[in-house]
Motif scaffolding. Structure first.
Motif, PDB file in Angstrom:
ATOM      1  N   ARG A 275     -11.737  10.910  19.611  1.00 37.69           N
ATOM      2  CA  ARG A 275     -12.305  10.669  18.471  1.00 37.69           C
ATOM      3  C   ARG A 275     -12.782  12.249  17.992  1.00 37.69           C
ATOM      4  NH1 ARG A 275     -12.479   6.942  14.587  1.00 37.69           N
ATOM      5  NH2 ARG A 275     -14.179   7.063  13.283  1.00 37.69           N
ATOM      6  N   LEU A 276     -12.027  12.464  16.620  1.00 33.70           N
ATOM      7  CA  LEU A 276     -11.882  13.723  15.974  1.00 33.70           C
ATOM      8  C   LEU A 276     -13.214  13.597  14.889  1.00 33.70           C
ATOM      9  CD1 LEU A 276      -8.435  14.204  15.547  1.00 33.70           C
ATOM     10  CD2 LEU A 276      -9.762  14.761  17.580  1.00 33.70           C
ATOM     11  N   GLU A 277     -13.840  14.601  14.787  1.00 32.75           N
ATOM     12  CA  GLU A 277     -14.937  15.034  13.807  1.00 32.75           C
ATOM     13  C   GLU A 277     -14.684  16.309  13.196  1.00 32.75           C
ATOM     14  OE1 GLU A 277     -19.870  14.915  12.827  1.00 32.75           O
ATOM     15  OE2 GLU A 277     -18.990  14.231  14.733  1.00 32.75           O
ATOM     16  N   PHE A 278     -14.352  16.255  11.872  1.00 33.24           N
ATOM     17  CA  PHE A 278     -14.172  17.463  11.103  1.00 33.24           C
ATOM     18  C   PHE A 278     -15.566  17.625  10.346  1.00 33.24           C
ATOM     19  CE2 PHE A 278     -10.070  15.541  11.492  1.00 33.24           C
ATOM     20  CZ  PHE A 278      -9.295  16.444  12.509  1.00 33.24           C
ATOM     21  N   VAL A 279     -16.241  18.570  10.767  1.00 29.24           N
ATOM     22  CA  VAL A 279     -17.804  18.509  10.272  1.00 29.24           C
ATOM     23  C   VAL A 279     -17.909  18.871   8.924  1.00 29.24           C
ATOM     24  CG1 VAL A 279     -19.992  19.433  10.663  1.00 29.24           C
ATOM     25  CG2 VAL A 279     -18.624  18.626  12.736  1.00 29.24           C
ATOM     26  N   ARG A 280     -17.402  20.027   8.565  1.00 28.39           N
ATOM     27  CA  ARG A 280     -17.320  20.327   7.076  1.00 28.39           C
ATOM     28  C   ARG A 280     -16.678  19.553   5.967  1.00 28.39           C
ATOM     29  NH1 ARG A 280     -14.004  25.206   5.771  1.00 28.39           N
ATOM     30  NH2 ARG A 280     -13.872  25.528   8.042  1.00 28.39           N
ATOM     31  N   SER A 281     -15.781  18.835   6.599  1.00 25.71           N
ATOM     32  CA  SER A 281     -15.120  17.851   5.459  1.00 25.71           C
ATOM     33  C   SER A 281     -15.692  16.535   5.387  1.00 25.71           C
ATOM     34  CB  SER A 281     -13.655  17.738   5.789  1.00 25.71           C
ATOM     35  OG  SER A 281     -12.863  18.863   5.805  1.00 25.71           O
ATOM     36  N   ARG A 282     -16.749  16.053   6.608  1.00 24.36           N
ATOM     37  CA  ARG A 282     -17.483  15.034   6.615  1.00 24.36           C
ATOM     38  C   ARG A 282     -16.326  13.948   6.945  1.00 24.36           C
ATOM     39  NH1 ARG A 282     -22.175  15.511   2.126  1.00 24.36           N
ATOM     40  NH2 ARG A 282     -23.076  17.273   2.743  1.00 24.36           N
ATOM     41  N   VAL A 283     -15.250  14.226   7.757  1.00 20.55           N
ATOM     42  CA  VAL A 283     -14.351  13.202   8.098  1.00 20.55           C
ATOM     43  C   VAL A 283     -14.302  13.028   9.713  1.00 20.55           C
ATOM     44  CG1 VAL A 283     -11.722  12.707   8.263  1.00 20.55           C
ATOM     45  CG2 VAL A 283     -12.997  13.797   5.925  1.00 20.55           C
ATOM     46  N   GLN A 284     -14.335  11.728  10.182  1.00 14.86           N
ATOM     47  CA  GLN A 284     -14.159  11.276  11.218  1.00 14.86           C
ATOM     48  C   GLN A 284     -12.917  10.454  11.325  1.00 14.86           C
ATOM     49  OE1 GLN A 284     -17.421   9.252  12.815  1.00 14.86           O
ATOM     50  NE2 GLN A 284     -18.999  11.064  12.633  1.00 14.86           N
ATOM     51  N   ALA A 285     -12.175  10.534  12.497  1.00 13.09           N
ATOM     52  CA  ALA A 285     -10.732  10.156  12.405  1.00 13.09           C
ATOM     53  C   ALA A 285     -10.293   9.715  14.054  1.00 13.09           C
ATOM     54  CB  ALA A 285      -9.638  10.735  11.943  1.00 13.09           C
ATOM     55  N   GLY A 287      -7.788  10.006  17.113  1.00 14.87           N
ATOM     56  CA  GLY A 287      -6.701  10.754  17.221  1.00 14.87           C
ATOM     57  C   GLY A 287      -6.170  10.949  18.601  1.00 14.87           C
ATOM     58  N   ASP A 288      -5.360  11.730  19.154  1.00  9.98           N
ATOM     59  CA  ASP A 288      -4.846  11.685  20.525  1.00  9.98           C
ATOM     60  C   ASP A 288      -5.041  13.016  21.053  1.00  9.98           C
ATOM     61  OD1 ASP A 288      -2.037  12.957  20.273  1.00  9.98           O
ATOM     62  OD2 ASP A 288      -2.046  11.547  18.621  1.00  9.98           O
ATOM     63  N   SER A 289      -4.828  13.199  22.330  1.00 11.38           N
ATOM     64  CA  SER A 289      -4.748  14.442  23.250  1.00 11.38           C
ATOM     65  C   SER A 289      -3.410  15.180  23.365  1.00 11.38           C
ATOM     66  CB  SER A 289      -5.337  14.267  24.629  1.00 11.38           C
ATOM     67  OG  SER A 289      -4.478  13.275  25.394  1.00 11.38           O
ATOM     68  N   ALA A 290      -2.365  14.635  22.454  1.00  6.54           N
ATOM     69  CA  ALA A 290      -1.204  15.359  22.788  1.00  6.54           C
ATOM     70  C   ALA A 290      -0.830  16.152  21.338  1.00  6.54           C
ATOM     71  CB  ALA A 290      -0.019  14.205  22.567  1.00  6.54           C
ATOM     72  N   ARG A 291      -1.147  15.850  20.272  1.00  9.33           N
ATOM     73  CA  ARG A 291      -1.040  16.566  19.225  1.00  9.33           C
ATOM     74  C   ARG A 291      -1.934  17.754  18.847  1.00  9.33           C
ATOM     75  NH1 ARG A 291      -0.612  12.658  14.222  1.00  9.33           N
ATOM     76  NH2 ARG A 291      -2.215  11.620  15.374  1.00  9.33           N
ATOM     77  N   SER A 292      -1.344  18.487  18.118  1.00  8.01           N
ATOM     78  CA  SER A 292      -2.403  19.694  17.574  1.00  8.01           C
ATOM     79  C   SER A 292      -3.379  19.268  16.719  1.00  8.01           C
ATOM     80  CB  SER A 292      -1.770  20.918  16.977  1.00  8.01           C
ATOM     81  OG  SER A 292      -1.150  20.622  15.800  1.00  8.01           O
ATOM     82  N   LEU A 293      -4.689  19.803  16.591  1.00  9.69           N
ATOM     83  CA  LEU A 293      -5.682  19.505  15.780  1.00  9.69           C
ATOM     84  C   LEU A 293      -5.165  19.629  14.384  1.00  9.69           C
ATOM     85  CD1 LEU A 293      -8.828  20.878  17.469  1.00  9.69           C
ATOM     86  CD2 LEU A 293      -8.348  18.649  17.047  1.00  9.69           C
ATOM     87  N   LEU A 294      -4.375  20.648  14.117  1.00 13.04           N
ATOM     88  CA  LEU A 294      -3.956  20.934  12.760  1.00 13.04           C
ATOM     89  C   LEU A 294      -3.215  19.730  12.159  1.00 13.04           C
ATOM     90  CD1 LEU A 294      -3.778  22.599   9.865  1.00 13.04           C
ATOM     91  CD2 LEU A 294      -1.562  23.728  11.299  1.00 13.04           C
ATOM     92  N   GLU A 295      -2.235  19.251  13.217  1.00 14.54           N
ATOM     93  CA  GLU A 295      -1.391  17.986  12.641  1.00 14.54           C
ATOM     94  C   GLU A 295      -2.413  16.952  12.489  1.00 14.54           C
ATOM     95  OE1 GLU A 295       2.734  17.531  14.951  1.00 14.54           O
ATOM     96  OE2 GLU A 295       1.060  18.455  16.427  1.00 14.54           O
ATOM     97  N   GLN A 296      -3.412  16.664  13.348  1.00 14.23           N
ATOM     98  CA  GLN A 296      -4.081  15.428  13.186  1.00 14.23           C
ATOM     99  C   GLN A 296      -4.896  15.517  12.010  1.00 14.23           C
ATOM    100  OE1 GLN A 296      -5.202  13.486  17.088  1.00 14.23           O
ATOM    101  NE2 GLN A 296      -4.534  15.612  18.033  1.00 14.23           N
ATOM    102  N   ALA A 297      -5.693  16.681  11.742  1.00  8.82           N
ATOM    103  CA  ALA A 297      -6.388  17.032  10.655  1.00  8.82           C
ATOM    104  C   ALA A 297      -5.532  16.584   9.153  1.00  8.82           C
ATOM    105  CB  ALA A 297      -6.915  18.397  10.584  1.00  8.82           C
ATOM    106  N   ARG A 303      -6.458  19.218   4.307  1.00  5.89           N
ATOM    107  CA  ARG A 303      -5.498  20.348   3.891  1.00  5.89           C
ATOM    108  C   ARG A 303      -6.091  21.739   4.430  1.00  5.89           C
ATOM    109  NH1 ARG A 303      -3.466  19.552  -2.161  1.00  5.89           N
ATOM    110  NH2 ARG A 303      -1.881  20.937  -1.279  1.00  5.89           N
ATOM    111  N   PRO A 304      -6.446  21.800   5.928  1.00  6.62           N
ATOM    112  CA  PRO A 304      -6.848  23.108   6.223  1.00  6.62           C
ATOM    113  C   PRO A 304      -5.902  24.253   5.950  1.00  6.62           C
ATOM    114  CG  PRO A 304      -6.706  21.369   8.029  1.00  6.62           C
ATOM    115  CD  PRO A 304      -5.790  20.930   6.911  1.00  6.62           C
ATOM    116  N   ALA A 305      -6.571  25.435   5.800  1.00  3.36           N
ATOM    117  CA  ALA A 305      -6.055  26.629   5.638  1.00  3.36           C
ATOM    118  C   ALA A 305      -5.093  26.939   6.757  1.00  3.36           C
ATOM    119  CB  ALA A 305      -6.750  28.009   5.289  1.00  3.36           C
ATOM    120  N   HIS A 306      -3.624  27.432   6.641  1.00  2.51           N
ATOM    121  CA  HIS A 306      -2.853  27.489   8.072  1.00  2.51           C
ATOM    122  C   HIS A 306      -1.659  28.608   7.454  1.00  2.51           C
ATOM    123  CE1 HIS A 306      -0.824  24.407   6.218  1.00  2.51           C
ATOM    124  NE2 HIS A 306       0.293  24.821   6.764  1.00  2.51           N
TER     125      HIS A 306
END
Length: 356
Positions: A275-285, A287-297, A303-306
């Motif tokens: 379970r992923l929580e992107f606090v500043r964006s107030r989004v919960q989603a 996810g999985d433990s294989a992909r990067s957090l950027l991909e899953q966001a 649209r995180p800065a990268h």
């Protein structure tokens, strides 16, 4: 026509320190100050780095040397580092990391821009960046440094990896480095031997330098252990795709500094549910433990800065608020709340909360 010349705003840059201090304390609004400075000259800002394009030169069939002059906020930059370059295309701000192939006096720098099939930013720069245009850059980062203690230095580059090493080579030779230097550059075709004329000229001026090109297209050899024999006892600097760097690490047991510019290989395993929580964006989603957090966001609609998407440029850095992540490069576990992580190379080990 700018109201002030670029040379003058470079001289005036140190005089802005009091305003920077006030903006840092929140007593002045930096964006408002920047608007006034930009009215005086499009490259002038309080803290942000802007630079004017001063020259373009094709140094290979697919690589352009772009010469820029910065506005006075590029402080402490050195060869071996890289910078983010930003450009708005169709209303979307894009950024990509480029190596500093030269850091000279009066704020002059040089970047090597390679044509990438399907690359929006690089191809736009190659086709549209004109002398006089003003571009925004991030602050320089990177840890590659010229070794000084070994019997010599070996430089191994694949493709555009030559740009990460060229600035260090230029600087070391100009400063009198006299030990042997071997440069081996792997390219698919002869026309991709970037900076060939300059490197041949450097070999004539500096007898301790030897440059070799290895053509890998149409059945040519890729990196093999025997290619490294002339560099026995040397310290190595290397830059290329992730696979190139991984092969080099397997067949070299001496001193080695390296950077990879291609994405890390993705795990074939699906990974466990998290379970992923992107606090500043107030989004919960989910996810999985294989992909990067950027991909899953991004999959969750964020649209995180990268920048580089490989853990090099630090453009995506954010704060881990809870849970643990795995560094996809080293396998190290990061689990301290408040710790800075790079989402592009961090995969969740369980439920996580991040400041995105």
């Amino acid at each position: 026509m700018p109201l002030l010349p670029l040379a003058l705003i470079r001289l005036l840059a140190p005089l802005l320190r009091p305003l920077r201090a006030l903006a840092a304390r929140g007593w002045l609004v930096e964006a408002e100050l920047d608007a006034v400075l930009a009215w005086l000259h499009p490259a002038w800002r309080l803290n942000r780095v802007f630079a004017r394009v001063e020259g373009r030169e094709w140094v290979g069939d697919d690589l352009l040397a772009l010469r820029l002059r910065c506005n006075g906020n590029a402080r402490g930059w050195r060869a071996g580092q890289h910078v983010q370059l930003y450009l708005c295309l169709d209303g979307v701000r894009h950024g990509r990391s480029y190596s500093l192939t030269r850091v000279a006096d009066a704020g002059v720098i040089e970047l090597g821009i390679r044509r990438q099939p399907g690359g929006r930013l690089s191809n736009a720069l190659l086709e549209r960046a004109e002398v006089g245009q003003v571009l925004e850059l991030g602050q320089a980062q990177g840890e590659l440094r010229w070794p000084r203690q070994g019997a010599g230095v070996g430089l191994l580059a694949a493709g555009s990896g030559i740009t990460a090493l060229l600035g260090l080579l230029r600087e070391a030779l100009a400063q009198g480095y006299a030990a042997p230097v071997q440069l081996l550059h792997y390219v698919r075709e002869a026309g991709q031997r970037a900076y060939r004329d300059e490197l041949l000229g450097l070999m004539q001026r500096y007898p301790n330098l030897r440059v070799h090109w290895q053509l890998t297209g149409q059945g040519g050899e890729r990196l093999r252990p025997e290619h490294l024999a002339p560099m026995h006892g040397f310290d190595l600097l290397a830059c290329g795709p992730a696979g190139f760097v991984a092969t080099l690490r397997e067949c070299w047991d001496g001193g080695l500094q390296h950077e990879a510019f291609s994405p890390l290989p993705r795990s074939a395993e699906p990974g466990g549910a998290v379970r992923l929580e992107f606090v500043r964006s107030r989004v919960q989603a989910s996810g999985d433990s294989a992909r990067s957090l950027l991909e899953q966001a991004e999959a969750a609609g964020l649209r995180p800065a990268h920048g580089c998407r490989q853990g090099i440029c630090a453009g995506c850095t954010c704060t881990l608020l809870g849970g643990a992540v795995r560094d996809l490069r080293s396998g190290a576990t990061l689990a301290e709340p408040g710790q800075a992580i790079r989402p592009c190379v961090s995969a969740p080990l369980g439920d996580v909360r991040v400041d995105l």
